[in-house]
Design a protein around this motif. Structure first.
Motif, mmCIF file in Angstrom:
data_model
loop_
_atom_site.group_PDB
_atom_site.id
_atom_site.type_symbol
_atom_site.label_atom_id
_atom_site.label_comp_id
_atom_site.label_asym_id
_atom_site.label_seq_id
_atom_site.Cartn_x
_atom_site.Cartn_y
_atom_site.Cartn_z
ATOM 1 N N ASP A 239 0.852 -1.188 0.000
ATOM 2 C CA ASP A 239 0.000 0.000 0.000
ATOM 3 C C ASP A 239 0.885 1.234 0.000
ATOM 4 O O ASP A 239 0.908 2.019 0.942
ATOM 5 N N ASP B 82 -12.078 -0.621 1.498
ATOM 6 C CA ASP B 82 -10.759 -1.246 1.413
ATOM 7 C C ASP B 82 -9.900 -1.030 2.656
ATOM 8 O O ASP B 82 -8.949 -1.774 2.884
ATOM 9 N N LYS C 77 -7.837 -8.291 -2.429
ATOM 10 C CA LYS C 77 -7.739 -7.646 -1.122
ATOM 11 C C LYS C 77 -8.896 -8.116 -0.248
ATOM 12 O O LYS C 77 -9.975 -8.414 -0.760
ATOM 13 N N GLU D 145 -1.717 -4.968 2.059
ATOM 14 C CA GLU D 145 -3.159 -4.861 1.831
ATOM 15 C C GLU D 145 -3.730 -5.979 0.985
ATOM 16 O O GLU D 145 -4.923 -5.989 0.699
ATOM 17 N N GLY D 146 -2.918 -6.957 0.596
ATOM 18 C CA GLY D 146 -3.409 -8.070 -0.199
ATOM 19 C C GLY D 146 -2.316 -8.595 -1.095
ATOM 20 O O GLY D 146 -1.119 -8.486 -0.784
#
Length: 447
Positions: A161, A406, A321, A297-298
């Motif tokens: 991120d 998110d 995500k 974040e994923g």
């Protein structure tokens, strides 16, 4: 990038009665605003804004405002425009997208295609020092869906991120560019020094700049973004996931596996995004969970055989995500415009305050609303209205809505000091009273 935002659109002149503006008039006005700098530029920009908006009708003012603030959702993204240029110029869409990748400027590609056709487009080449449009990823709800799109074997990269960067090095000269191809070199001296230490003379790398805390874990995006604008606490580091050129060899047409092998040869592991090669869903899910545990974040799942592409969000790269959801209360709503004229659209969302009572506003969203939901919420919210203005309708805080987002970020714009990132409506919860909505404490815990 013309130095004009929300503040510059205050106190606009009344709209014109008749439509006289042309596309060229608007382009010229925006170009003039963007060229202004130095003493007196703010006053001069204001004059240009008033002249432009004073010549615009009501509908034109609304469209111009949307263009300036980034809120115009007309669907004309780069991929769609690239396809349109291909049809107009009678050349393959792939040829347009490759030229766009190399030129980084849709206008230059359009001119070349329309005036010179395929031969003119073939003249575009990767030039070290000139940024190119980055490859993008589409989204998927889970790693299984992502793998169905990419096929196996595939790479599963940590999704950092941070700030997307493209770094060009020619000898001892290094340039750092943003996703939108802005020059960030002067703002990222640490990245420049990292790249200068690489055992290579000419290179183009794709990656992320990320602020890292003392514990080595990634800091929130806002810290990275502010750090990339000015010096603040926290170390800014570069992490790369692709190599587009290495010492005279262009790699953009090579499969991902070839590009990644070249990356591994010139970039040490501590400067690379963590990558796991997988052949099945179980391995991909394990990599996904490991990425989340590390504070990222994923993940981005990438096809090993795909070339580096641009324009549309194709199936070669797919980001996954985790989806957060909250049950929030509608505090107010704004009238829509365009095709939503006459409908209540943009929702003001609040979390419950368990100590002081009432609700704390977290932000707004109009995303995720279907035509059916718009019609329903307009009738419902008007029945809850306590104050009806020309733009905003305040309502009794009774209606609960389930919202997906998110993540959470700090914000001085809203009373709770936080805001939701990329919030979108999932459904209304008429079965749930406002007294059972999620609290501001739950939101702060996510931060």
């Amino acid at each position: 990038q013309i130095g004009l935002g929300y503040a510059g659109l205050r106190d606009l002149p009344p709209p014109a009665e008749a439509a006289t503006l042309t596309v060229r008039d608007v382009d010229t006005a925006f170009e003039s605003m963007g060229a202004l700098s130095g003493q007196g530029s703010q006053a001069r920009r204001r004059e240009l804004v008033h002249r432009l908006f004073g010549a615009a009708t009501v509908d034109e003012q609304r469209m111009l405002g949307g263009l300036v603030t980034g809120e115009l959702r007309q669907g004309a993204q780069a991929g769609l425009l690239a396809d349109a240029i291909a049809v107009a110029a009678l050349v393959p869409a792939g040829t347009i997208r490759r030229a766009l990748l190399l030129a980084g400027d849709l206008k230059l590609v359009a001119v070349a295609a329309l005036l010179g056709g395929a031969p003119a487009l073939a003249e575009f080449a990767l030039t070290v020092g000139r940024p190119i449009a980055p490859m993008l990823a589409q989204s998927a709800a889970d790693v299984g869906t992502a793998l169905a799109a990419t096929g196996v074997p595939a790479a599963v990269d940590d999704k950092l991120d941070g700030v997307r960067i493209q770094v060009h090095r020619e000898g001892e000269t290094v340039a750092v560019f943003s996703r939108s191809l802005d020059d960030l070199t002067g703002r990222m001296p640490e990245v420049v020094q990292q790249v200068l230490r690489l055992p290579v003379a000419r290179v183009v790398l794709d990656g992320e700049a990320l602020a890292v805390g003392p514990d080595g874990r990634p800091m929130p995006f806002q810290d990275t973004a502010s750090r990339s604008m000015r010096r603040e606490s926290g170390s800014l580091r570069a992490y790369f996931f692709d190599a587009l050129h290495v010492d005279g060899s262009d790699l953009i047409d090579e499969p991902g596996a070839v590009r990644w092998a070249a990356l591994d040869e010139v970039v040490p592991e501590e400067m690379r995004v963590r990558r796991v090669m997988v052949s099945g869903e179980a391995e991909a899910e394990a990599a996904f969970q490991a990425s989340l545990s590390a504070g990222h974040e994923g993940v981005v799942v990438k096809a090993a055989e795909a070339a580096y592409d641009v324009g549309r969000r194709g199936s070669a790269w797919v980001k996954v995500k985790p989806r957060h959801t909250l049950d929030l209360v509608v505090l107010a709503v704004e009238w829509g415009h365009g095709r939503r004229t006459g409908k209540l659209s943009n929702l003001h969302l609040g979390a419950r305050d368990p100590r002081g009572g009432g609700f704390v506003m977290l932000g707004k969203t109009f995303k995720g609303l279907t035509d059916q939901m718009l019609a329903w919420q307009t009738e419902k919210l008007l029945s809850l209205a306590v104050e009806r203005g020309d733009w905003v309708v305040k309502v009794r805080p009774e209606l609960v809505v389930e919202v997906a987002f998110d993540g959470v970020q700090r914000s001085t714009r809203y009373p709770g000091g936080v805001a939701l990132r990329f919030a979108r409506v999932l459904r209304y919860r008429e079965d749930k009273p406002a007294s059972e909505a999620d609290t501001i404490d739950a939101v702060l815990a996510l931060l």
